[in-house]
Structures are given as C-alpha cells and as structure tokens.
Design a protein around this motif. Sequence first.
Motif: not given
Length: 646
Positions: A418-422
């Motif tokens: 979640a913090p690094y992608g959509s």
Amino acid sequence: MRTLGPGERPHPLDPLGPEEILAVREILAGEGVFTESTRVAYLGLEEPPKAEVLKTAGSKRRARAFLLDLATGEGEDVVVSLTDRRVDARTVLDPVKDGQVPLLTEEHGLVRRVLREDAGWIAALTRRGIEPDQVYVAALTAGHYDLPHEEGRRVVRVLAHLQPTPDSLPWAYPIDGLVAYVDLVKGAVLEIVDTGVLSVPSESGDYHDPEVFGPRRTTQRPIEITQPEGPSFTVDGNLVTWEKWSLRLGYDMREGLVLHQIGFDDAGRTRPVVYRASVAEMVVPYGDPSRVRFWQNYFDTGEYQLGKLANALELGCDCLGDITYFDATIAGDDGAPLVLKNAICMHEEDYGVLWKHTDPANGSRETRRQRRLVISFFVTVGNYDYGFYWYLYLDGTIELEVKATGIVFTGVYDERAAPYGSQVAPGLAAPYHQHLFSARLDMTVDGVANAVDEVDVVTRPMDAANPYGNAFGRAITRLRTESEAQRDAAGSRDRTWHVVNPAVRNRLGQPVGYALFPQDKPTLLASEGSSVRRRAAFATRHLWVTRYDPSERYPAGDLVNQHPGGAGLPRYAAADRDIDGQDIVLWHTFGLTHFPRPEDWPVMPVDTCGFTLRPVGFFDRNPTLDVPRPRPAAVAAPPASAPIRR
C-alpha cells in the motif's frame, strides 16, 4: 531506411545497410572474432567526428559492435572498418568494472527453458497450486547491488504472472512473493527468493475481450484525412526536405530514430540548428523496497535497446493520413541483418491557427494555419509501449513528445504494498515508478561555436525606478563550464536555456539563438547513495552541457547492463571543460512520475512528456509571413435531420 543501389555511396551519417551488416559479420569471422558461440548484442554505425562530416561528404565507414561469447560469457567491444575491411579496435570487457553487454533476444527463451526445468522454481509454484505450463515469466535486467555471488556473472531477475490460456493477458495475475535470479551463461538458477504465498488476483485484464469488458461503442463516424496532391515533403535517400526544413533520417538499434543535420532555409541559405538529436537513454525506476522488487529499475535504451523493439506501424491505427513509412535494418543476435518493417512513420498534420489578426484600424482580416511534420516510431518493452514523436513546425519550432501507454507492471495489493503502489483493481497493485528520458542534443545554432544562457524571470523591487511595483524582467546567466552547467528546471521562474551563437548576430545586434523549454517535472527520486542513483546520475539533473566529444554518446555510459555506476555524464563532466562559445552538447532529462490510477487499468491511456526548442532571435522577424492564405474548403451540408445552429 532505403537500400543503396549499385555504385551508390552512403552518406557518412546513413545507418548501416543490410550489405554492410553482412560485411561486418564476414570481417569479424575472417579475423577470428566471430565464432559459432558469438552473438551480437549491438551493432551500429560508428559515426565519424562532426568536423570530418561537415568538411566533406565522404568518409570511411566504420561499425561498432558489442559481442558476447555464449560459451565463456566474455564480452567484447569491437570497431570494424568497412572501408578497409579490417578490425580497427578490439577490447575485452571486464564484467566487474565495465558491466555486461545488452540483453540478447534469445536469452529470454533461455530463461523460460531454465525455469521450466528448475526443481526449486517448480516447488515454489506447486506451493501456490500453479502449474508451470501456465506461467508467463519476464527476464528482467538485474541492476548492480554488490551481491557477492553475482560479481562478474551475467544475471537476470525473473518475475512471474499466471497466464490461464495462451490468449490471456497475464498482467492481471501476478504471482507475487517470488523472484528467481538466473545466471545466463551457466543457464542455471542462482537463487530463488520466496517471501510467502500470496493469493493471485482473480479479475481478468483481457481488455481485448468484449465478453469481459462489454461490447464496443458504435457511435464513432469516420474521420478521413486526405492530401489529394500528396504530401509537401520530399525524400531523397535519407535526406528529407519539408517547407523550409531539411534533415537526415538515421536509425540505431539502441537509440532508435536519430535526426541528423536539422537546418532551416532562410533567404536561400540553410542555417544549421541541431547536428544530431536522439533519445540516448531512459530509465524506469520503481519505488517498491520489498525483497521481491527492490531491484526493479530498467534502462530501456542501454539494457534492452529501444531501436530493436520497434513496432511495425499500421495505417489508420498508429498513423492517420497520407503516410510515408521507412523500414529500418538492424542486426539480429546472429549478426545477420534484420529488417524492421514500417519502423518509422512520417506525415504532416494541420495544427490549427498559426497566426491571426483582425485589425479595427483598416478592417483587414488575415489568418494562417499552422502545420507540422511528424516523424515517429513506437516501441514495446515488455508491458510498456512508448511512442517518440519529433515535430517540426512552420515557424522554426522543434518539439519532441513521448507517449507512454501499454500495461502497468503489477503485483498483489496488500498492507505491505500500500505505501508504494496503487490499487488499480481488486487485490491488484501497480507500484509507483518514473519514466525518465535523456535527449542528447548536439547543437549547431548557425555554426558549432555555441554557448548556453540560463534565463529566469525576476521581479523588481518597488523603488524610485519602479514606484508602482509593476516591473519585472529577466536574469541571464552564462553557463561557462561543465560544472556550472548541471542545472534544474524552475517552473516558478519560467526557466529556459538559450543556446546562442555569440559570433552571429541578427539585425538587431542580438546573438542568434534557440531556447530549450523544459516541462519541469521531478528528476530521479531515488535516495542519495542508492544503486540506481549511481547508475542513472544523468537523471538527477534536468540539464547537462558538455563539450562535444565523438566518444561521448550515452548519458549512462557505453555499457549499462549491470554496470556499477559513475559512467556517462558524471565522468564526461568531471573534466570541467570550457563550454562558452564552444562545440557543445545539451543533455536534457524529462519524463513522468507515475502514481497509477484505476483509469490506467487494464490498459493505460497515453500519457505524454517532452520538450520544445524554439527560435529566440534566430530570425530577424516572423519567418512565416510568406505562408499563403488557407484555400477555401468545401463544407459538407449537415444531414437533413440535424438541427442547424446559428
């Protein structure tokens, strides 16, 4: 490109023809350089120095090749004289210091064979309940991370997707938590990283299937673009003339389309603007730091070679109107010529109003229409597709537009991702990433002695000279050395860079020039000290200016694959040469930072980036005053049922 007829001599900048590619292979074989286990990773024209080309139309023809011996893994950098039919230079590459030659086409098949037979890989798939025959694997460049068991080895890393049927698009079904490291010389798996079983997303991404995403719309009526008298350009070999422009088309299996000797006819004299223009490198760095994906960054030019991945363009799909296509010839892995059909598309487009004025003083009304020459090619690099469009305009403007489309690379979306992608579909992640391009612009603005001025807007303080505070102006700073000319764009200051010729003045006494207008997007976002930042140092600044050197062709260095870093622009600029009134090259970084949207799935609408070169004092006045009025056009009557709007 056109094949030469009997007795014809190529221009010094013409790309290698099929006969020349075969001749290179014969010369290499004759001198024992090319054996049964040798493969050609790159083969292209070794361009003569600029001064030699500008002085004479004749020159020795030389080729440069990167070779790989499949049996030993040894790479070589070889220069061949076609004129003298001999090997001029031969350098054995040190895989630790120099890195590896680009990936071969056949190595992708090798990786598939290796994994189909590897017990560890099969076991990892079995734990996930997946049959090996239903897996699509992507052989991806490994980067350089000082991993001890990889030193000196030719390595790729492999991510996998489930492909339920041969007709299925695999990108919707990432097999996440799993990556294989493969030694390409030994043909064996070095390591398997398995961080645990993750559920494969279930929703299809087959956008071409109406049963999945619904029927096609039926509302579009035809748009037809015709030029009943044919296009306005002429082609003589690789020389193109259009309106007042002239240029030579080139093609390279690494860079793709190259434009040479771009000039503009002014009062019967061709005035040079750009000697050579190309996209010399691009990098796609990903932002996921996980064990499975930390290494994801791809140099699509230096590692995969954009030029050999060109699409065969189709009329009505890729290009619309009265189109002229050019084939390109490159070398296959075996050193034989390989023709890329319809690799380059050229046409002209109407581009709206060029200039217009209705004058209240005398009642005159004048309108002229803009048009542009479009020269383009499209490539597919795995999941992504890129279109490169060079535009020449009637008013002397040059523009490059890059169109990014295709399919985003995917993984499983969970709390880790979640913090690094959509999340682009249920349970499906697309990591954050960038697409950063480096345009190499070898400038010749009315000659080779050029300089660069950085121009910013500035506000003026309220004082006796500016009592009402409305004044503003420009700050002009001459960039005098290579260390001074490592610059960033500044949108709030409307920063541009003017390439001027101090020795040539327009009628107002100003130095003639062309201005580079950047788009002011982020440069490389990877942290200081990171591997990709060392290897893609070119992408840390929007602008570099270096003194021309024919050996300095690539912003990340000659060899990029598994290179430890520091090559290319940092090394070139370390000499800190004088660039004021010298023969100079501009290197411009531009691109996209992509936080994928749901609208980018299952296929991404085109996103664009680029830059513009615009004349600033190059001409004495508007160079389009001689453009004729538009011809009256017949307007079709509306259908009887259509309301007439007044």
